[in-house]
Enzyme design. Structure first.
Site, PDB file in Angstrom:
ATOM      1  CB  CYS A 146      -1.982  -1.280  -1.096  1.00 33.48           C
ATOM      2  SG  CYS A 146      -2.439   0.169  -0.127  1.00 33.48           S
ATOM      3  CG  ASN A 168       2.440  -1.976  -2.659  1.00 33.99           C
ATOM      4  OD1 ASN A 168       3.235  -2.889  -2.827  1.00 33.99           O
ATOM      5  ND2 ASN A 168       2.183  -1.499  -1.456  1.00 33.99           N
ATOM      6  N   GLY A 169       2.567   1.550  -2.109  1.00 35.24           N
ATOM      7  CA  GLY A 169       3.704   2.332  -1.658  1.00 35.24           C
ATOM      8  C   GLY A 169       3.269   3.659  -1.088  1.00 35.24           C
ATOM      9  CE1 TYR A 218       2.829  -9.407  10.747  1.00 32.46           C
ATOM     10  CE2 TYR A 218       2.818  -7.265   9.685  1.00 32.46           C
ATOM     11  CZ  TYR A 218       2.194  -8.217  10.468  1.00 32.46           C
ATOM     12  OH  TYR A 218       0.949  -7.984  10.961  1.00 32.46           O
TER      13      TYR A 218
END
Length: 489
Positions: free
Chosen positions: A19, A120-121, A261
């Site tokens: 995210c 995020n995670g 990426y």
């Protein structure tokens, strides 16, 4: 889901990222700044987005399914209450599944006042903690692992909110970068290993936080620094910034796949240009596994920097042998397998003039299940390629990620079930090679991988997980079922 990689998504054949989070305090129009920052982070999550604002008295939230541009277009953005503090989130679901109730930032009224959190995670012991919290009487409104943190803060007995927050985070394992808002200001923090990224900047008198530095470029903010692993940065409404390090000194293990990426190539990650690193991965590929060829062709778009590096090092010309249409929707949302496959052909076309009769080297960032790679090779064959050699700008992905990246179970990862020769036969390439783990580390500026104390989290390549995986161990050992969750209309 990554906007920058268009070969999406035949049977989950690309790693879907975590995210993106953004926060600002002290801005004249925090909601507009946040919406713009989320635009820059859209590649990190495309399922849903949300913004929470604080006007000095009340918190306001707006969330929706879809891209930032649709959820926060002119009329919708105008409905969000103004204020000098706001935080936002773009989401690809990893833990908890899709649905509006899981869209962040999450918000709760605690005894100390309003509390919002953007994460995020992935918390790798979230289900274990949730079971205990439910036994104690907690009522969950979402299936997101992030809500566990809210309940831990709410039930902590420490006197101050900051202490309760630290107490809660001491109980969780896994990966997190968090932006939390209270009535007193913002708290931004990163897990002790720094697995997930978080950076800080300034926009005039305002302090801003984001998953990637590119968000600061877009809003016109000045990059200050990365939040250190295990650091908590607290900013009040007067602009006073204080740093806390409650977890001691731990050797950092940031996710190395950010360089391969996930991050935008125009971001700077822990002092390193993501674009420069990806070019250098191509250089390492050419040094380690060069083959005689007539042309180097990137798989658009994420294979582009590595292909440039490979071509420069090898002396083989770089050409665009695959042309991408920018006006076709994402393949993974198509209703049938046949429609998805047809959509790949609408989205990409072989540039026959650069392919026909030539020995080509295809450069891509990764191979997950291999189905997409197989179709790319087939496309090149159909365009008349004499030979197709596939080179991958990461080591073989042999293990699942439990830190916020949606990977298939290990049995469905091609590299976990086949050696390189068998993989080459599966995708029907004349040859296949991956950059080595040491080559990847050299590309990010290290001498090589330190086996005793790795400089990055590289578990998807090595199975060397830097934290405990409590929930996964429970599932494997006891086949525990997740808690039943009531359905919400």
């Amino acid at each position: 889901m990554n906007l920058t990689h268009p070969f999406l998504d035949l049977d989950g054949d690309k790693l879907r990222e975590e995210c993106g989070i953004f926060g600002v305090i002290g801005a004249e129009s925090a909601v507009n700044v946040t919406a713009l920052g989320l635009h820059a982070l859209q590649h990190r999550g495309q399922e849903a987005c949300g913004i929470v604002t604080f006007d000095g008295k009340e918190f306001y939230a707006q969330r929706g399914l879809g891209h930032v541009a649709s959820v926060f277009s002119g009329p919708e953005l105008a409905n969000v209450q103004p204020g000098a503090m706001a935080s936002g989130h773009v989401r690809y679901s990893t833990t908890g599944g899709a649905g509006l109730r899981n869209v962040q930032p999450l918000f709760a009224d605690l005894a100390s006042g309003g509390f919002s959190i953007a994460h995020n995670g992935n918390i790798s012991n979230a289900m274990t903690l949730k079971r205990e919290l439910v036994r104690q009487g907690a009522i969950f409104q979402s299936t997101s692992d992030t809500e566990v943190i809210i309940h831990l803060v709410a039930t902590s007995r420490y006197p101050t909110l900051l202490d309760r927050f630290v107490d809660a985070l001491r109980m969780v394992e896994g990966a997190y970068s968090l932006i939390c808002m209270t009535e007193n200001g913002i708290i931004a923090c990163r897990d002790p290993l720094g697995i997930r990224p978080l950076v800080m900047g300034r926009l005039g008198d305002a302090v801003v936080f984001a998953s990637e530095s590119v968000a600061f470029d877009v809003i016109g903010a000045e990059f200050i620094r990365s939040i250190d692993p295990g650091e908590m940065v607290q900013v009040d409404h007067n602009g006073t910034v204080s740093s806390h390090r409650p977890f001691g000194n731990v050797s950092a293990r940031p996710c190395i796949f950010e360089h391969v990426y996930f991050s935008r190539p125009d971001s700077v990650m822990d002092g390193r240009s993501v674009y420069a690193v990806r070019k250098q991965i191509g250089v390492e590929l050419a040094k380690e596994c060069h083959t005689e060829a007539d042309v180097v062709i990137p798989v658009p778009d994420s294979g582009m920097p590595a292909a440039i590096g490979y071509a420069h090092e090898s002396g083989v010309p770089f050409e665009l042998g695959i042309i991408r249409s920018h006006y076709v929707g994402r393949t993974f949302i198509q209703p049938s397998e046949g429609a998805r496959h047809a959509d790949v052909k609408r989205k990409h076309n072989a540039n026959r003039a650069m392919v026909e009769g030539k020995r080509i080297v295809l450069i891509d960032d990764s191979i997950v299940r291999g189905t997409t790679s197989k179709k790319i090779v087939e496309m090149m064959r159909d365009a008349g390629a004499a030979e197709v050699h596939f080179r991958v700008a990461s080591p073989p992905t042999t293990n699942s990620c439990f830190y916020g990246v949606d990977t298939p179970e290990r049995s469905k990862l091609l590299a976990a079930t086949m050696d390189t020769k068998a993989m080459a036969e599966f995708i029907k390439a004349d040859s296949l090679a991956f950059v080595s783990i040491d080559g990847l580390y050299r590309a990010v500026g290290e001498a090589g991988r330190n086996g005793k104390c790795p400089q990055f989290c590289d578990a998807c390549f090595t199975s060397d997980y830097p934290t405990s995986l409590t929930d996964n161990a429970d599932r494997e050992s006891h086949d525990l079922l997740t808690l039943p969750v009531h359905k919400v209309a």
